[in-house]
Scaffold this active site. Structure first.
Site, PDB file in Angstrom:
ATOM      1  N   ASN A 189      -9.956  -0.466  -1.685  1.00  0.00           N
ATOM      2  CA  ASN A 189      -8.650  -0.324  -1.334  1.00  0.00           C
ATOM      3  C   ASN A 189      -7.662  -1.085  -2.424  1.00  0.00           C
ATOM      4  O   ASN A 189      -7.823  -2.359  -2.777  1.00  0.00           O
ATOM      5  CB  ASN A 189      -8.362  -0.803  -0.270  1.00  0.00           C
ATOM      6  CG  ASN A 189      -6.678  -0.980   0.261  1.00  0.00           C
ATOM      7  OD1 ASN A 189      -5.933  -0.767  -0.536  1.00  0.00           O
ATOM      8  ND2 ASN A 189      -6.389  -0.976   1.383  1.00  0.00           N
ATOM      9  N   HIS A 198      -3.453   7.129   1.338  1.00  0.00           N
ATOM     10  CA  HIS A 198      -3.937   5.981   0.673  1.00  0.00           C
ATOM     11  C   HIS A 198      -5.386   5.385   1.280  1.00  0.00           C
ATOM     12  O   HIS A 198      -5.395   5.455   2.199  1.00  0.00           O
ATOM     13  CB  HIS A 198      -2.889   4.947   1.242  1.00  0.00           C
ATOM     14  CG  HIS A 198      -3.151   3.494   0.975  1.00  0.00           C
ATOM     15  ND1 HIS A 198      -3.674   2.961  -0.347  1.00  0.00           N
ATOM     16  CD2 HIS A 198      -3.293   2.539   1.922  1.00  0.00           C
ATOM     17  CE1 HIS A 198      -3.956   1.632   0.107  1.00  0.00           C
ATOM     18  NE2 HIS A 198      -3.939   1.360   1.332  1.00  0.00           N
ATOM     19  N   CYS A 215       0.592  -1.390   0.025  1.00  0.00           N
ATOM     20  CA  CYS A 215       0.118  -0.049   0.021  1.00  0.00           C
ATOM     21  C   CYS A 215       1.002   1.197   0.020  1.00  0.00           C
ATOM     22  O   CYS A 215       0.331   2.200  -0.139  1.00  0.00           O
ATOM     23  CB  CYS A 215      -1.052  -0.181   1.133  1.00  0.00           C
ATOM     24  SG  CYS A 215      -1.935  -1.348   1.268  1.00  0.00           S
TER      25      CYS A 215
HETATM   26  N1  COA Z   1     -18.875  -9.218   7.095  1.00  0.00           N
HETATM   27  C1  COA Z   1     -19.338  -9.427   8.199  1.00  0.00           C
HETATM   28  N2  COA Z   1     -18.809  -9.738   9.447  1.00  0.00           N
HETATM   29  C2  COA Z   1     -17.213  -9.623   9.460  1.00  0.00           C
HETATM   30  C3  COA Z   1     -16.570  -9.447   8.252  1.00  0.00           C
HETATM   31  C4  COA Z   1     -17.502  -9.194   7.053  1.00  0.00           C
HETATM   32  N3  COA Z   1     -17.006  -8.857   5.713  1.00  0.00           N
HETATM   33  N4  COA Z   1     -15.177  -9.683   8.511  1.00  0.00           N
HETATM   34  C5  COA Z   1     -15.266  -9.893   9.482  1.00  0.00           C
HETATM   35  N5  COA Z   1     -16.388  -9.783  10.416  1.00  0.00           N
HETATM   36  C6  COA Z   1     -16.640 -10.360  11.669  1.00  0.00           C
HETATM   37  C7  COA Z   1     -15.561 -11.048  12.169  1.00  0.00           C
HETATM   38  O1  COA Z   1     -15.655 -12.220  11.949  1.00  0.00           O
HETATM   39  C8  COA Z   1     -15.819 -10.743  13.744  1.00  0.00           C
HETATM   40  O2  COA Z   1     -16.912 -11.701  14.326  1.00  0.00           O
HETATM   41  P1  COA Z   1     -17.098 -12.125  15.625  1.00  0.00           P
HETATM   42  O3  COA Z   1     -16.903 -11.001  16.651  1.00  0.00           O
HETATM   43  O4  COA Z   1     -18.017 -12.953  15.830  1.00  0.00           O
HETATM   44  O5  COA Z   1     -15.564 -12.714  15.848  1.00  0.00           O
HETATM   45  C9  COA Z   1     -16.572  -9.358  13.726  1.00  0.00           C
HETATM   46  O6  COA Z   1     -16.750  -8.996  12.387  1.00  0.00           O
HETATM   47  C10 COA Z   1     -15.403  -8.264  14.069  1.00  0.00           C
HETATM   48  O7  COA Z   1     -14.227  -8.490  13.212  1.00  0.00           O
HETATM   49  P2  COA Z   1     -13.148  -7.465  13.560  1.00  0.00           P
HETATM   50  O8  COA Z   1     -11.854  -8.070  12.788  1.00  0.00           O
HETATM   51  O9  COA Z   1     -12.806  -7.217  15.113  1.00  0.00           O
HETATM   52  O10 COA Z   1     -13.662  -6.025  12.976  1.00  0.00           O
HETATM   53  P3  COA Z   1     -13.159  -4.529  12.967  1.00  0.00           P
HETATM   54  O11 COA Z   1     -14.335  -3.565  13.407  1.00  0.00           O
HETATM   55  O12 COA Z   1     -11.824  -4.577  13.356  1.00  0.00           O
HETATM   56  O13 COA Z   1     -13.177  -4.402  11.353  1.00  0.00           O
HETATM   57  C11 COA Z   1     -11.857  -4.510   9.536  1.00  0.00           C
HETATM   58  C12 COA Z   1     -12.368  -5.318  10.512  1.00  0.00           C
HETATM   59  C13 COA Z   1     -10.669  -5.238   8.659  1.00  0.00           C
HETATM   60  C14 COA Z   1     -12.729  -3.826   8.513  1.00  0.00           C
HETATM   61  C15 COA Z   1     -10.880  -3.286  10.201  1.00  0.00           C
HETATM   62  O14 COA Z   1      -9.934  -4.024  11.336  1.00  0.00           O
HETATM   63  C16 COA Z   1     -10.005  -2.390   9.377  1.00  0.00           C
HETATM   64  O15 COA Z   1     -10.540  -1.723   8.665  1.00  0.00           O
HETATM   65  N6  COA Z   1      -8.659  -2.582   9.738  1.00  0.00           N
HETATM   66  C17 COA Z   1      -7.645  -2.036   8.858  1.00  0.00           C
HETATM   67  C18 COA Z   1      -7.540  -2.513   7.536  1.00  0.00           C
HETATM   68  C19 COA Z   1      -6.837  -2.040   6.561  1.00  0.00           C
HETATM   69  O16 COA Z   1      -6.616  -0.611   6.388  1.00  0.00           O
HETATM   70  N7  COA Z   1      -5.978  -2.623   5.860  1.00  0.00           N
HETATM   71  C20 COA Z   1      -5.507  -2.009   4.726  1.00  0.00           C
HETATM   72  C21 COA Z   1      -3.960  -1.411   5.240  1.00  0.00           C
HETATM   73  S1  COA Z   1      -3.198  -0.790   3.950  1.00  0.00           S
END
Ligand code: COA
Length: 335
Positions: A292, A262, A115
């Site tokens: 993204n 980004h 990224c």
């Molecule tokens: N749809 C529905 N539920 C989902 C899901 C989806 N696409 N993806 C994950 N979940 C669920 C998980 O399984 C989890 O369930 P549980 O509580 O029963 O275990 C719940 O949602 C919460 O998951 P979590 O990973 O804690 O969610 P979050 O609030 O952290 O959101 C991201 C996940 C990935 C959106 C978030 O962490 C994020 O944006 N992180 C940064 C990622 C990023 O920017 N990456 C690129 C970097 S360059």
């Protein structure tokens, strides 16, 4: 010492629009969850048979950038190509661009900083121009994510975020004396390398080993992301590296006319906007419609912002990125 300037911008995304509802048919997710957690409404995916690949999209974006720079492929002295999803394991995509665009036997350098790839690539190109070694450099970020994501419920935490696309910029020796790239700032911290990674196929996870191990349990051939860990580090590093770039030029947050972060996640962009107290018109986001696109996200957003007249001559434009590695960086530009 010379200075460099962006003289042309272009982007290309595949026509195929994939909505959150489309993904909900493939995995256990919902439009509401995806929008609330990431801001993404839809993204583009290469469709089988549409002729696109990472390098083909790169060339489509590059042709637009070249035309706007009023240059031909013969004028380009070097290609710097950022991607984590090249068409082939090796050679990298730069040589494919050189071939397809019929360029001279110029250097083609591949940058692998995920990224942060475009920011790294711009910084590399800037150094070659500063020293006087090259005059016009084609800098590209392009990604085909859809070809390598897990579209079952198992991969939902990663697959809903990413999209395909390409963006390109021509960096030229600044003959006008006005504006240009003021500075670039790059960082890495490899101890977090596995927090956002794709382990195989690679020489560490070679194909026979993947087949031998139970692919249902150990899935090193799909990207892994510890979303919350990435999120926490991203907001700190984005802020630090923007401040670092501004301070290096005796500037402050108040001087920013346009911040192009980004497009990792809308919530990350909103966090930075709030932290720096930036009004809506001083930050550009398009993750809502493209997802993204990793190395392509900054050049796509920069091109869109420029095309829509949101960036004007004399503006202070800041590019900032964070991603797998971890790597992060910023570019400070006087437009
Ligand atoms: N749809 C529905 N539920 C989902 C899901 C989806 N696409 N993806 C994950 N979940 C669920 C998980 O399984 C989890 O369930 P549980 O509580 O029963 O275990 C719940 O949602 C919460 O998951 P979590 O990973 O804690 O969610 P979050 O609030 O952290 O959101 C991201 C996940 C990935 C959106 C978030 O962490 C994020 O944006 N992180 C940064 C990622 C990023 O920017 N990456 C690129 C970097 S360059």
């Amino acid at each position: 010492m010379f200075k460099s300037k962006i003289t042309g911008l272009g982007y290309y995304v595949p026509e195929n629009v994939v909505t959150n509802d489309d993904l909900s048919k493939l995995m256990d997710t919902s439009d509401a969850w995806i929008q609330e957690r990431t801001g993404v409404k839809e993204r583009r995916h290469i469709k089988k048979g549409d002729g696109n690949s990472t390098c083909i999209m790169a060339v489509k974006a590059a042709r637009i950038a070249l035309e706007r720079a009023e240059l031909t492929p013969d004028d380009i002295d070097m290609i710097v190509f950022a991607t984590l999803s090249p068409d082939m394991f090796f050679p990298g995509g730069g040589v494919e661009v050189q071939e397809i665009m019929g360029m001279r036997t110029i250097p083609a350098l591949d940058v692998r900083n995920q990224c942060s790839g475009f920011v790294y690539a711009i910084s590399v190109a800037d150094q070659f121009i500063k020293t006087g070694m090259h005059k016009n450099i084609l800098v590209i970020g392009s990604e085909n994510h859809s070809g390598g994501l897990d579209f079952t419920s198992r991969g939902r935490g990663v697959s809903v975020i990413f999209g395909d696309g390409a963006g390109a910029a021509v960096l030229s020796r600044n003959e006008t004396g006005k504006g240009g790239i003021l500075s670039t700032h790059l960082h890495s911290e490899g101890k977090h390398k596995k927090k956002l990674s794709l382990l195989g196929p690679s020489t560490g996870y070679w194909v026979p080993q993947i087949i031998k191990e139970n692919p249902q349990v150990d899935i090193p051939y799909y990207p892994y992301m510890d979303g919350q860990f990435v999120f926490k580090h991203a907001i700190v590093r984005f802020s630090e590296v923007i401040q670092e770039g501004l301070e290096a030029n005796d500037l402050s947050v108040d001087d920013i006319d346009m911040l192009i972060p980004h497009q990792a996640n809308l919530r990350i962009s909103q966090f930075i906007q709030k932290k720096f107290n930036l009004p809506d018109e001083k930050i550009y986001n398009n993750i809502q419609k493209f997802g993204n696109t990793t190395a392509a996200s900054i050049p796509i957003a920069l091109t869109e912002a420029w095309e829509s007249g949101k960036i004007k001559e004399g503006d202070l434009v800041v590019l900032a990125a964070f991603g797998s590695g971890f790597t992060w960086g910023s570019v400070i530009i006087r437009w």
